[in-house]
Design a protein around this motif. Structure first.
Motif, short mmCIF file in Angstrom:
data_model
loop_
_atom_site.label_atom_id
_atom_site.label_comp_id
_atom_site.label_asym_id
_atom_site.label_seq_id
_atom_site.Cartn_x
_atom_site.Cartn_y
_atom_site.Cartn_z
N ILE A 29 -47.96 -8.26 13.71
CA ILE A 29 -46.59 -7.76 13.62
C ILE A 29 -45.64 -8.93 13.41
O ILE A 29 -45.77 -9.96 14.06
CB ILE A 29 -46.20 -7.02 14.92
CG1 ILE A 29 -47.07 -5.78 15.11
CG2 ILE A 29 -44.72 -6.63 14.90
CD1 ILE A 29 -46.89 -5.10 16.46
N ALA A 30 -44.68 -8.75 12.49
CA ALA A 30 -43.62 -9.74 12.28
C ALA A 30 -42.28 -9.02 12.35
O ALA A 30 -41.94 -8.24 11.46
CB ALA A 30 -43.78 -10.44 10.94
N GLU A 31 -41.54 -9.28 13.42
CA GLU A 31 -40.25 -8.62 13.67
C GLU A 31 -39.43 -9.55 14.55
O GLU A 31 -39.87 -9.96 15.61
CB GLU A 31 -40.49 -7.27 14.37
CG GLU A 31 -39.28 -6.66 15.01
CD GLU A 31 -38.17 -6.35 14.02
OE1 GLU A 31 -37.06 -6.91 14.20
OE2 GLU A 31 -38.41 -5.58 13.08
N ASP A 32 -38.22 -9.90 14.06
CA ASP A 32 -37.44 -10.89 14.81
C ASP A 32 -36.74 -10.32 16.03
O ASP A 32 -36.37 -11.06 16.94
CB ASP A 32 -36.43 -11.58 13.89
CG ASP A 32 -35.41 -10.62 13.32
OD1 ASP A 32 -34.22 -10.79 13.60
OD2 ASP A 32 -35.81 -9.70 12.59
N ALA A 33 -36.53 -9.00 16.08
CA ALA A 33 -35.92 -8.38 17.25
C ALA A 33 -36.97 -8.21 18.35
O ALA A 33 -37.92 -7.43 18.19
CB ALA A 33 -35.31 -7.03 16.89
N ALA A 34 -36.81 -8.95 19.45
CA ALA A 34 -37.83 -9.00 20.49
C ALA A 34 -38.13 -7.62 21.09
O ALA A 34 -39.28 -7.28 21.35
CB ALA A 34 -37.41 -9.96 21.60
N VAL A 35 -37.09 -6.81 21.28
CA VAL A 35 -37.29 -5.50 21.88
C VAL A 35 -38.15 -4.61 20.99
O VAL A 35 -39.08 -3.94 21.46
CB VAL A 35 -35.92 -4.82 22.16
CG1 VAL A 35 -36.13 -3.38 22.61
CG2 VAL A 35 -35.15 -5.59 23.21
N ILE A 36 -37.86 -4.61 19.68
CA ILE A 36 -38.65 -3.81 18.74
C ILE A 36 -40.07 -4.35 18.66
O ILE A 36 -41.05 -3.60 18.67
CB ILE A 36 -38.00 -3.81 17.35
CG1 ILE A 36 -36.63 -3.14 17.42
CG2 ILE A 36 -38.90 -3.10 16.34
CD1 ILE A 36 -35.87 -3.16 16.11
N ARG A 37 -40.20 -5.67 18.58
CA ARG A 37 -41.52 -6.30 18.47
C ARG A 37 -42.40 -5.94 19.68
O ARG A 37 -43.53 -5.51 19.52
CB ARG A 37 -41.36 -7.81 18.36
CG ARG A 37 -42.67 -8.55 18.11
CD ARG A 37 -42.43 -10.02 17.81
NE ARG A 37 -41.87 -10.76 18.93
CZ ARG A 37 -40.64 -11.24 18.98
NH1 ARG A 37 -39.81 -11.08 17.95
NH2 ARG A 37 -40.21 -11.91 20.03
N GLU A 38 -41.85 -6.09 20.87
CA GLU A 38 -42.63 -5.81 22.08
C GLU A 38 -42.92 -4.31 22.21
O GLU A 38 -43.99 -3.92 22.69
CB GLU A 38 -41.87 -6.33 23.30
CG GLU A 38 -41.80 -7.85 23.34
CD GLU A 38 -40.81 -8.38 24.37
OE1 GLU A 38 -40.30 -7.55 25.18
OE2 GLU A 38 -40.55 -9.59 24.38
N GLY A 39 -41.96 -3.49 21.77
CA GLY A 39 -42.19 -2.05 21.80
C GLY A 39 -43.32 -1.63 20.89
O GLY A 39 -44.14 -0.77 21.24
#
Length: 217
Positions: free
Chosen positions: A5-15
């Motif tokens: 997964i590559a996503e800079d928003a930590a909340v979305i990434r962890e979700g």
């Protein structure tokens, strides 16, 4: 299935990590930028990459550029790109080598977990998963597809979303035999030579997407 997964928003990434783990999928790496994405895929060799289109440092198209490079380095790698918005100008670059193993979903599509996980499996198996809103916008201009009837265009639109004939029949409330007739007519009118139906299906979708996107530019 192994996923990066590559996503800079930590909340979305962890979700996303938690959501996929709950469904029995293995997230081998979760990173925040395109450079880290390239390194993670080279190291872990996943089945599918989930990447935001807009990532640091410019938040323009870093995720897309990384995805194109990863498909060059690792042929057959499944790629699911995310965006908060419909960005059809990226379609040609994403589909340059064909739509097999490619997905493009809006971020709110994750709220339907079953649909999201099904899209990941489809991409991992070499299929296509395109957001219905993206496909609908592309349908607004459909250069080169004027020979198709309204029902054939609807069938091709659903093919572009990645649906099987059975699923298309349910969506259109017609028989599977009727869908098969529409698909056969699409192949004929787009002059796709006889061969493996799955190959012709991919070519038809590519023709549709490139024709629609070209008419917008």
């Amino acid at each position: 299935m192994r996923i990066v997964i590559a996503e800079d928003a930590a909340v979305i990434r962890e979700g996303l990590v938690q959501l996929l783990a709950d469904r029995g999928l293995e997230v081998v790496a979760a990173v925040a930028d395109a450079e880290a994405l390239l390194a993670a895929v080279d190291e872990h060799r996943p089945d599918v990459v989930i990447a935001d289109i807009r990532m640091p440092p410019t938040h323009r198209d870093e995720g897309l550029v990384a995805a194109v490079e990863l498909r060059r380095r690792h042929p057959g790698l499944g790629v699911l790109l995310f965006s908060q918005y419909i960005e059809t100008r990226y379609t040609d670059r994403l589909l340059a080598d064909g739509p097999a193993g490619i997905g493009y979903l809006l971020k709110d599509r994750v709220l339907d977990v079953d649909e999201f996980v099904a899209a990941l499996h489809r991409i991992a198996e070499g299929g296509t998963a395109l957001d219905p809103q993206v496909v609908s916008q592309l349908l607004g201009s459909r250069s080169g597809l004027g020979a198709l009837t309204a029902r054939e265009l609807q069938t091709l639109e659903l093919m572009a979303e990645g649906l099987t004939n059975t699923a298309i029949a349910r969506r259109m409330d017609i028989t599977q035999r009727a869908v098969e007739k529409h698909v056969a007519a699409i192949f004929t009118k787009l002059r796709l030579e006889r061969g493996e139906d799955e190959h012709r299906r991919i070519l038809a979708v590519l023709h549709y997407l490139r024709g629609s996107n070209g008419a917008q530019s």
